[in-house]
Scaffold this motif. Sequence first.
Motif, PDB file in Angstrom:
ATOM      1  N   THR A 213       0.945  -1.190   0.241  1.00 28.76           N
ATOM      2  CA  THR A 213       0.382   0.008   0.286  1.00 28.76           C
ATOM      3  C   THR A 213       1.192   1.033  -0.140  1.00 28.76           C
ATOM      4  N   VAL A 214       0.257   2.386  -0.178  1.00 26.82           N
ATOM      5  CA  VAL A 214       1.052   3.943  -0.574  1.00 26.82           C
ATOM      6  C   VAL A 214       1.124   4.257   0.763  1.00 26.82           C
ATOM      7  N   TRP A 215       1.541   5.157   1.229  1.00 27.25           N
ATOM      8  CA  TRP A 215       1.311   5.021   3.253  1.00 27.25           C
ATOM      9  C   TRP A 215       2.201   7.015   2.781  1.00 27.25           C
ATOM     10  N   TRP A 216       2.371   7.546   4.073  1.00 25.63           N
ATOM     11  CA  TRP A 216       3.427   8.837   4.121  1.00 25.63           C
ATOM     12  C   TRP A 216       4.591   8.672   3.103  1.00 25.63           C
ATOM     13  N   ASP A 217       4.974   7.337   2.445  1.00 26.14           N
ATOM     14  CA  ASP A 217       5.679   7.364   1.271  1.00 26.14           C
ATOM     15  C   ASP A 217       5.091   8.298  -0.170  1.00 26.14           C
ATOM     16  N   GLY A 218       3.973   8.448  -0.238  1.00 26.03           N
ATOM     17  CA  GLY A 218       3.475   8.482  -1.325  1.00 26.03           C
ATOM     18  C   GLY A 218       3.407  10.302  -0.959  1.00 26.03           C
ATOM     19  N   GLU A 219       3.683  10.478   0.030  1.00 25.42           N
ATOM     20  CA  GLU A 219       2.993  12.043   0.578  1.00 25.42           C
ATOM     21  C   GLU A 219       4.306  12.523  -0.084  1.00 25.42           C
ATOM     22  N   ILE A 220       5.766  11.996   0.026  1.00 24.92           N
ATOM     23  CA  ILE A 220       6.987  12.635   0.143  1.00 24.92           C
ATOM     24  C   ILE A 220       7.912  12.502  -1.184  1.00 24.92           C
ATOM     25  N   PHE A 221       7.031  11.553  -2.248  1.00 24.66           N
ATOM     26  CA  PHE A 221       7.417  11.097  -3.315  1.00 24.66           C
ATOM     27  C   PHE A 221       6.305  12.376  -3.808  1.00 24.66           C
ATOM     28  N   ALA A 222       5.317  12.895  -4.060  1.00 24.26           N
ATOM     29  CA  ALA A 222       4.498  14.295  -4.575  1.00 24.26           C
ATOM     30  C   ALA A 222       5.048  15.266  -5.346  1.00 24.26           C
ATOM     31  N   GLY A 223       5.546  15.541  -4.306  1.00 21.18           N
ATOM     32  CA  GLY A 223       6.823  17.047  -4.647  1.00 21.18           C
ATOM     33  C   GLY A 223       6.104  18.114  -3.530  1.00 21.18           C
ATOM     34  N   ASP A 224       4.999  17.740  -1.879  1.00 20.08           N
ATOM     35  CA  ASP A 224       4.405  18.236  -2.163  1.00 20.08           C
ATOM     36  C   ASP A 224       3.896  17.638  -0.293  1.00 20.08           C
ATOM     37  N   PRO A 225       4.747  18.097   0.389  1.00 27.10           N
ATOM     38  CA  PRO A 225       4.130  16.974   1.331  1.00 27.10           C
ATOM     39  C   PRO A 225       3.100  17.370   2.524  1.00 27.10           C
ATOM     40  N   ASN A 226       1.599  16.321   2.878  1.00 31.35           N
ATOM     41  CA  ASN A 226       0.957  16.961   3.704  1.00 31.35           C
ATOM     42  C   ASN A 226       1.175  17.405   5.072  1.00 31.35           C
ATOM     43  N   TRP A 227       1.674  18.081   5.544  1.00 30.36           N
ATOM     44  CA  TRP A 227       2.749  17.793   7.217  1.00 30.36           C
ATOM     45  C   TRP A 227       1.557  17.631   8.207  1.00 30.36           C
ATOM     46  N   LYS A 228       0.900  18.175   7.857  1.00 34.61           N
ATOM     47  CA  LYS A 228      -0.752  17.774   9.400  1.00 34.61           C
ATOM     48  C   LYS A 228      -0.897  16.444   8.589  1.00 34.61           C
ATOM     49  N   LYS A 229      -0.995  15.979   8.091  1.00 31.62           N
ATOM     50  CA  LYS A 229      -1.392  14.385   7.929  1.00 31.62           C
ATOM     51  C   LYS A 229      -0.379  13.703   8.349  1.00 31.62           C
TER      52      LYS A 229
ATOM     53  N   ALA B   8       3.379   1.559  10.910  1.00 32.96           N
ATOM     54  CA  ALA B   8       2.309   1.590   9.454  1.00 32.96           C
ATOM     55  C   ALA B   8       1.727   0.631   9.828  1.00 32.96           C
ATOM     56  N   VAL B   9       1.804  -0.626  10.249  1.00 27.72           N
ATOM     57  CA  VAL B   9       1.408  -2.476  10.367  1.00 27.72           C
ATOM     58  C   VAL B   9       0.170  -1.682  11.096  1.00 27.72           C
ATOM     59  N   ASP B  10       0.318  -1.356  11.734  1.00 28.12           N
ATOM     60  CA  ASP B  10      -0.520  -1.322  13.063  1.00 28.12           C
ATOM     61  C   ASP B  10      -2.142  -0.592  12.433  1.00 28.12           C
ATOM     62  N   LEU B  11      -1.880   0.371  11.358  1.00 24.14           N
ATOM     63  CA  LEU B  11      -2.606   1.435  10.698  1.00 24.14           C
ATOM     64  C   LEU B  11      -3.002   0.411   9.396  1.00 24.14           C
ATOM     65  N   GLY B  12      -3.389  -0.545   9.027  1.00 21.73           N
ATOM     66  CA  GLY B  12      -3.484  -1.331   8.514  1.00 21.73           C
ATOM     67  C   GLY B  12      -2.812  -1.264   7.228  1.00 21.73           C
ATOM     68  N   GLU B  13      -1.744  -1.239   7.204  1.00 18.53           N
ATOM     69  CA  GLU B  13      -0.228  -0.203   6.252  1.00 18.53           C
ATOM     70  C   GLU B  13      -0.207  -1.608   5.927  1.00 18.53           C
ATOM     71  N   LYS B  14       0.405  -1.928   4.299  1.00 16.00           N
ATOM     72  CA  LYS B  14       1.257  -2.536   3.864  1.00 16.00           C
ATOM     73  C   LYS B  14       2.041  -1.549   3.162  1.00 16.00           C
ATOM     74  N   PRO B  15       3.660  -1.567   4.126  1.00 18.16           N
ATOM     75  CA  PRO B  15       4.021  -0.605   3.668  1.00 18.16           C
ATOM     76  C   PRO B  15       5.493  -1.017   2.581  1.00 18.16           C
ATOM     77  N   SER B  16       5.048  -1.085   1.311  1.00 23.14           N
ATOM     78  CA  SER B  16       6.049  -1.734   0.586  1.00 23.14           C
ATOM     79  C   SER B  16       7.468  -1.303   0.647  1.00 23.14           C
ATOM     80  N   VAL B  17       7.117   0.297   0.662  1.00 25.87           N
ATOM     81  CA  VAL B  17       8.746   1.072  -0.152  1.00 25.87           C
ATOM     82  C   VAL B  17       8.865   1.830   1.800  1.00 25.87           C
ATOM     83  N   PRO B  18       8.211   1.754   2.594  1.00 22.77           N
ATOM     84  CA  PRO B  18       8.597   2.481   4.022  1.00 22.77           C
ATOM     85  C   PRO B  18       9.225   1.021   4.066  1.00 22.77           C
TER      86      PRO B  18
END
Length: 833
Positions: free
Chosen positions: A107-123, A449-459
């Motif tokens: 799944t895509v988690w925080w890694d998606g935010e930092i890859f996208a060029g404009d991280p949502n720090w509130k998230k 992240a795993v406890d949050l239900g993610e499968k963080p392949s890139v992290p």
Amino acid sequence: MITGALEVTNGILLALALAGAWAMAYRRSSLKEWTIYGAAALAVLTLFSGFSGVGLAISWLIFAAVAVPLNMDKIRLTYISGPILKLFRKIMPTMSQTEKEALDAGTVWWDGEIFAGDPNWKKLLSIPKPTLTEEEQAFLDGPVEAACRMCDDWKVVHEDADLTPETWQFLKDEGFFSMIIKKKYGGKDFSALAHSEVLAKLSAHSATLASTVAVPNSLGPAELLQHYGTEEQKNHYLPRLAKGLDIPCFALTNPEAGSDAGSIPDTGIVCKGQYQGKEVIGMRMNWNKRYITLAPVATVIGLAFKMFDPEGLLGDKKDIGITCALIPRNFPGVEAGRRHIPLGTPFMNGTTKGKDVFIPLDFIIGGVDMAGHGWRMLVECLSVGRSISLPSSAAGGARAGAIATGAYARIRRQFKTAIGQMEGIEEALGRLGGNAYRMEAVRAFTAFAVDLGEKPSVPSAIAKLHVTEMGRQCANDAMDIQGGKAIVMGPRNAAGRAYMAVPIGITVEGANILTRNLILFGQGAMRCHPYVLKELDAAANTDDKQALKDFDKALFGHVGFVISNAFRSLWLGLSRGYFAKAPATPTKRYYQHLTRISSSFAILADVSMAVLGAELKRKESVSARLGDALAMMYIGSAVLKRWEDQGRPAADRPFVDWAMDDCIYQADKAMSDLLKNYPNKFVGAGLRALIFPLGFRTPGASDKLSHKVSALLIEPNEARDRLAKDVYTEDHKFNLIGQMETVLRDTIAAEPIVKKIDKAIRKGELAVPSHIFDLPTKINYALEAGMINEAEKELLTRYEAGRLETITVDDWDHEDMVRAQYQKKQTSKKSAA
């Protein structure tokens, strides 16, 4: 006058138009918004500027020629997106089935935010604070502490080559092998965070102990059974695994297929055979596996193999694909094999082989329905297991190394000064403390992240790769600081075995050199990019109408994304990120820097994919450096989140500042080095002007900061206590760290008294013969002179004994060394038998 005024007006209007366009690009405006803005800007210029009518007419024609077809769906789809889709299908990189399954698994988690060029720090800051339950904390404080207390790591490694039978039984009885198993099957059902904490604490004391506990709770039979097993398989195996009645291993790696796991040559051929007195359809199994942890003691073997059905007994498909099965060790033809001896730690690791082993089809995990789905099963679970085991082990070891080395550096004196107060040592100590802090941040962040239900392949790939690499640096620094103490093996050596064991984490679960060069960015570019995977999926769609519609949407979103990041990168580069949105915290500048890096990374990644295309797969240096930049942003995010979660403790700022300064430096350096070596020199020069318009100006962590971090490690304080949380620090005969912690406290208390005595001797106020150097004699003179009291004498005596024990190294008679080697050989022979 009039002409001059018109020129000024024209200049102002043009500047405003360009500024507006820049703002539109920065905020990632849509095609419709761009069209409205373009028309409005031209209208203003037409009405109020002094530009010539011909020039304005040409501008309107160009605008109409571009805007009309782009905004008319039928024209855009037919004449723009359609031809590009055809070209894209021809040039897009081929993707194997195993690659596709790997991409689909996570799944895509925080890694998606930092890859996208404009991280949502509130998230980021809205992610809940990782916490343990009372039951989980009690397990850490009770059984985990007791397991450490039982384990004499010197004896385990250098004499017995195994944990004691009592320790094995304790681990089984207390449920150490059942942390991930659901309670209904008798397991503990701990969170991923708790699982991670347990391994980190065990690793800080004994790598053998941690490895033994890690495997049953990581990628293996229990994990696979809970997700994919049949009810019959779950009900039979999971209670037995939870109680330790069965010991599992999972066999994937073959001599011919290590990192290239998809090429395993081990086979299962569908055929008929005898099972429990009946002829059934099953498989004739042949395998040869190595590097399998717990294989020498496992009672049930999880096995990955390629399944074939040449006779068509199950259907028309002959090559069924990678499959996973569970095979009891006592089956005819199963050979447990001999032990390997991993560096620095003799955890149970070895080979397993099978020759013409016939098993029924219901031994397949999940039954026949899951035949051929083994690779998907493995990669789905790998992103979870890889988030926990090795990052936890490395982080636990680094924290222990930082605490122990800091204590040693304060206790050990040279030139009448604690070595930890020397600038050369401070540099290494600063690096050791800063790395340990950020490793711990990444460990907790990724496990949660795993406890949050993610499968963080890139992290998980970032955590495995970079936390183990930072662990390597920590081990090197600990060895350098402890010097001769660390290179002489014996029960008094607190660093040597950890140093030797470092390459294990670097190598297993995907070698770091492979992960860095091929996997991290390769997987991240597909998984985390907001448009690339959508474009690939659209291109692969056989429904041409829907494919074109989806591709068109992704394509123009991608174009806007690239334009935005180009403008953002230049603006943030010129301003050094000062105008980027960031939370109003004391660490605001770090958020701004990460936003700047994220925008630069996004445009660099997009241009690299466009320029190099399928060739990017083979440009490993490009992929590696892009992966490094991505990883440093993720690690930096974890550091900032950790500090916020802990309540912004001011005492921890040196750790945070060192970690962030280095993350920012390493990210910028990765991009700068890539641009210096860019395959296309012209494109590289253009990107450098865009990303580093003012040149490379990132300083990294300063000497002053290293001094501050070092100062935190060499004496007790709240920041050091937080870093040492859940490290086994009990003063116990098997625990060198706990012993040094006691000596450190005595050192801090004794130093003023020792200085007082030495000063009195120098001034002639205490008459001590000049040939007397040892402290115990000086203590007696000071006591007789009434300079110290009995309590102070007791403290100084205890301090001096502890100091000498800390700096003493082990020595051996030759006969003892030979006998020890003989005993080790005999133990190895018994284990192999």
